[in-house]
Design a protein around this motif. Structure first.
Motif, PDB file in Angstrom:
ATOM      1  N   GLY A 286     -11.612  -5.201  -0.157  1.00 41.18           N
ATOM      2  CA  GLY A 286     -10.461  -4.744  -0.925  1.00 41.18           C
ATOM      3  C   GLY A 286     -10.632  -3.406  -1.604  1.00 41.18           C
ATOM      4  O   GLY A 286      -9.686  -2.614  -1.670  1.00 41.18           O
ATOM      5  N   VAL A 287     -11.841  -3.118  -2.121  1.00 47.58           N
ATOM      6  CA  VAL A 287     -11.991  -1.888  -2.893  1.00 47.58           C
ATOM      7  C   VAL A 287     -11.793  -0.634  -2.047  1.00 47.58           C
ATOM      8  O   VAL A 287     -11.477   0.440  -2.577  1.00 47.58           O
ATOM      9  N   VAL A 288     -11.963  -0.781  -0.728  1.00 45.17           N
ATOM     10  CA  VAL A 288     -11.832   0.408   0.116  1.00 45.17           C
ATOM     11  C   VAL A 288     -10.381   0.875   0.205  1.00 45.17           C
ATOM     12  O   VAL A 288     -10.120   2.054   0.448  1.00 45.17           O
ATOM     13  N   GLY A 289      -9.410  -0.059   0.008  1.00 43.62           N
ATOM     14  CA  GLY A 289      -8.012   0.284   0.209  1.00 43.62           C
ATOM     15  C   GLY A 289      -7.502   1.372  -0.710  1.00 43.62           C
ATOM     16  O   GLY A 289      -6.917   2.370  -0.267  1.00 43.62           O
ATOM     17  N   GLY A 290      -7.727   1.197  -2.030  1.00 46.54           N
ATOM     18  CA  GLY A 290      -7.222   2.182  -2.982  1.00 46.54           C
ATOM     19  C   GLY A 290      -7.877   3.536  -2.840  1.00 46.54           C
ATOM     20  O   GLY A 290      -7.218   4.584  -2.953  1.00 46.54           O
ATOM     21  N   VAL A 291      -9.193   3.559  -2.582  1.00 49.75           N
ATOM     22  CA  VAL A 291      -9.901   4.831  -2.422  1.00 49.75           C
ATOM     23  C   VAL A 291      -9.422   5.564  -1.174  1.00 49.75           C
ATOM     24  O   VAL A 291      -9.227   6.787  -1.177  1.00 49.75           O
ATOM     25  N   TYR A 292      -9.210   4.833  -0.099  1.00 45.10           N
ATOM     26  CA  TYR A 292      -8.724   5.449   1.141  1.00 45.10           C
ATOM     27  C   TYR A 292      -7.373   6.121   0.919  1.00 45.10           C
ATOM     28  O   TYR A 292      -7.110   7.212   1.447  1.00 45.10           O
ATOM     29  N   LEU A 293      -6.520   5.467   0.144  1.00 45.95           N
ATOM     30  CA  LEU A 293      -5.199   6.030  -0.158  1.00 45.95           C
ATOM     31  C   LEU A 293      -5.337   7.354  -0.909  1.00 45.95           C
ATOM     32  O   LEU A 293      -4.674   8.344  -0.582  1.00 45.95           O
ATOM     33  N   PHE A 411      -5.407  -9.945   1.716  1.00 44.96           N
ATOM     34  CA  PHE A 411      -5.043  -9.902   0.304  1.00 44.96           C
ATOM     35  C   PHE A 411      -5.923  -8.921  -0.451  1.00 44.96           C
ATOM     36  O   PHE A 411      -5.459  -8.200  -1.339  1.00 44.96           O
ATOM     37  N   GLY A 412      -7.212  -8.870  -0.099  1.00 40.45           N
ATOM     38  CA  GLY A 412      -8.128  -7.966  -0.780  1.00 40.45           C
ATOM     39  C   GLY A 412      -7.738  -6.514  -0.611  1.00 40.45           C
ATOM     40  O   GLY A 412      -7.752  -5.735  -1.575  1.00 40.45           O
ATOM     41  N   ILE A 413      -7.383  -6.122   0.606  1.00 41.05           N
ATOM     42  CA  ILE A 413      -6.983  -4.739   0.858  1.00 41.05           C
ATOM     43  C   ILE A 413      -5.729  -4.394   0.045  1.00 41.05           C
ATOM     44  O   ILE A 413      -5.648  -3.341  -0.598  1.00 41.05           O
ATOM     45  N   SER A 414      -4.757  -5.289   0.064  1.00 43.10           N
ATOM     46  CA  SER A 414      -3.514  -5.032  -0.670  1.00 43.10           C
ATOM     47  C   SER A 414      -3.755  -5.006  -2.176  1.00 43.10           C
ATOM     48  O   SER A 414      -3.203  -4.172  -2.897  1.00 43.10           O
ATOM     49  N   LEU A 415      -4.585  -5.930  -2.667  1.00 40.05           N
ATOM     50  CA  LEU A 415      -4.889  -5.955  -4.094  1.00 40.05           C
ATOM     51  C   LEU A 415      -5.636  -4.690  -4.506  1.00 40.05           C
ATOM     52  O   LEU A 415      -5.385  -4.119  -5.569  1.00 40.05           O
ATOM     53  N   GLY A 416      -6.542  -4.230  -3.641  1.00 36.33           N
ATOM     54  CA  GLY A 416      -7.273  -3.004  -3.939  1.00 36.33           C
ATOM     55  C   GLY A 416      -6.348  -1.802  -4.039  1.00 36.33           C
ATOM     56  O   GLY A 416      -6.484  -0.968  -4.942  1.00 36.33           O
ATOM     57  N   ILE A 417      -5.396  -1.721  -3.101  1.00 34.30           N
ATOM     58  CA  ILE A 417      -4.431  -0.619  -3.139  1.00 34.30           C
ATOM     59  C   ILE A 417      -3.616  -0.683  -4.432  1.00 34.30           C
ATOM     60  O   ILE A 417      -3.390   0.337  -5.098  1.00 34.30           O
TER      61      ILE A 417
END
Length: 533
Positions: A286-293, A411-417
């Motif tokens: 999940g944490v990768v999602g927000g950083v990637y954005l 869910f983790g990816i979306s929550l991270g974003i």
């Protein structure tokens, strides 16, 4: 994933099954790719649709939230109507929703289309892994097939920005959605010939619709409340929404405990190793999602790269993850899975800390190095996560564990974003309170202080000196948000590494457990034959 008896002769998969796996790889790659493919398209649809910062986050992550929210429901539905049938129904729905998204004329329409894509996508994901488990009955072949499936999922996430960059180089932003059309057509044509139909043994039981509503009601209000608090600060409505979501979540848990056939088997969480493995998978992915954005915006808006060039700068990190994900199943012959995951997470944390040192200019080597190290460390998490969760669960509950591992990734990816994107947005808006130059009209000043794309668009309409001051402040504020987010991620991943070392050191993957059982049975049979002689 039911473990076979070692004494049985298990039929090995042939050419049809491997071709079927190739067909199942298509929606797997597409569904994970659609999580990140929008990152590079964001400045383009922002210019056309003019969404607020809150709407941008909903456009990006409502897709993943609804996939995660409906995965367990759709898995249960597949047992009743048939996995292959549900897969094909989902393919039709996903195609229609993708076309609707491609031709959206407002932010609200795009959010609705992405929501429909999420519901349709939820009907595809559980069918792929379930069909693989039924097509590949032999332990080593099944482990290989699941590893390929996991590699496809992680590859889709990694190459999403690259694919988006290629499409945006020659087409408009809606083209990133139309990619689904040829993929789903291939799936619909080949599935009846290459994929077997499968129904579960519990098809006579009804789906508990109250549980479905409670599960969604527990997730969506909390996420909306977090987003609103990040955007506007403390307010009554977001707090009420968060409290309501938590109460609905409590009602969901109580209902599952009292149902004979619960939608979610909460008994699995009594196993500490299972809970730890699922937590590592959920948060680590999940944490990768927000950083990637945030990184995709940095490359296009601060470094002023074209979508294609931005995507290509992300390619080394994608390659690093694919390599480490590929070698992880081999390394567990010598390294325990928990230690391998923990080491990978420590490496990933180093990448996040490197990323926190990025500045508004002349930082491409730092950014690329941080991304490569970060993704290299995440490779083992993607490769072994599902099998490790299943291996930590009791054998009779391995099917439920596999479904929950899929849910946790989406869910983790979306929550991270949602959370990390909100952290970055909050830092940006706070820094921009004194960063908008005087003399700019109030409405334009609000847009410039809300998002980096908004600041860049406003700057284009200003005299050179004012434009330079505005973009300078916006670039500094955005980079501060990226640094804060990366530091939060690094600290979180270090905690996950410690959890892996302490709680997963004795856990084996499902494939390791089955192989050991087969070896033990073979050894016992040899000893019996020797005694008979």
């Amino acid at each position: 994933m039911e473990l076979s008896s070692p004494a049985q002769t298990v039929r090995k998969a042939g050419a049809r099954e491997w071709l079927g796996l190739a067909v199942l790889a298509l929606p797997t790659i597409l569904l994970s790719l659609d999580v990140t493919v929008l990152y590079l398209a964001m400045p383009h649809f922002s210019a056309d649709l003019n969404p607020s910062s809150n709407q941008i986050l909903w456009i990006i992550d409502i897709y993943g939230f609804l996939i995660a929210g409906f995965l367990i429901t759709m898995g249960s539905l597949g047992d009743r109507v048939g996995r292959r049938r549900l897969l094909m129904i989902g393919a039709v729905g996903f195609t229609a929703a993708s076309v609707l998204a491609a031709y959206s004329t407002s932010a609200e329409m795009l959010i609705a289309a992405r929501a429909l894509m999420g519901v349709s996508g939820a009907s595809l994901m559980p069918s792929t892994l379930s069909l693989i488990s039924n097509m590949f009955l032999e332990a080593k072949q099944r482990a290989t097939a699941i590893a390929i499936w996991a590699a496809c999922f992680s590859s889709g996430i990694a190459i999403g920005p690259v694919v988006g960059g290629l499409l945006l180089e020659w087409f408009w932003w809606g083209s990133v959605f139309l990619l689904a059309v040829p993929v789903m057509v291939i799936l619909l044509v080949t599935a009846p010939f290459l994929l077997p139909e499968f129904r579960g043994t519990e098809s006579q039981h009804r789906i508990d619709l109250v549980s479905v509503v409670l599960s969604l009601g527990a997730v969506i209000p909390v996420i909306w409340g977090v987003k609103e608090l990040a955007e506007d600060g403390m307010a009554g409505a977001p707090v009420v929404a968060i409290v309501a979501g938590l109460l609905l979540g409590l009602l969901f848990v109580l209902r599952q405990r009292n149902l004979a056939e619960p939608l979610l088997d909460l008994g699995l969480f009594a196993n500490r190793a299972f809970s730890a493995a699922l937590t590592v998978l959920l948060i680590g992915v999940g944490v990768v999602g927000g950083v990637y954005l945030l990184v995709s915006q940095y490359l296009q808006l601060i470094e002023a790269l074209s979508p294609l060039k931005a995507g290509l700068w992300m390619l080394p990190s994608a390659g690093a993850m694919i390599v480490t994900a590929g070698v992880a199943p081999e390394l567990i012959r010598w390294i325990r899975p928990g230690y391998l995951l923990g080491t990978g997470l420590v490496v990933s944390a180093v990448g996040y800390f490197i990323l926190s040192q990025v500045e508004p200019s002349d930082s491409m080597p730092t950014l690329v190095t941080g991304m490569v190290v970060m993704f290299a460390g995440l490779g083992p998490v993607f490769a072994l996560g599902t099998d490790l969760v299943v291996g930590a669960a009791p054998a009779e509950k391995s099917g439920s564990a596999a479904a929950m591992s899929e849910t946790s990734m989406e869910f983790g990816i979306s929550l991270g974003i949602a959370i990390l994107g909100s952290i970055g947005a909050a830092v940006f808006r706070n820094d921009m309170k004194g960063g908008v130059p005087d003399g700019i009209p109030a409405e334009a000043a609000h847009v410039a202080g809300d998002t980096l794309p908004g600041a860049v668009e406003v700057a284009k309409q200003l005299p050179p000196e004012q434009a330079g001051n505005l973009t300078g402040s916006a670039f500094d504020a955005f980079t501060n948000g990226l640094a804060a987010t990366a530091l939060v991620c690094g600290a979180t991943v270090l905690f996950l590494a410690l959890m892996s070392f302490l709680l997963l050191r004795g856990v084996r993957t499902a494939a390791q457990i089955e192989s050991a059982a087969q070896a033990e049975a073979a050894g016992t049979a040899d000893e019996a034959e020797l005694a008979a002689r």
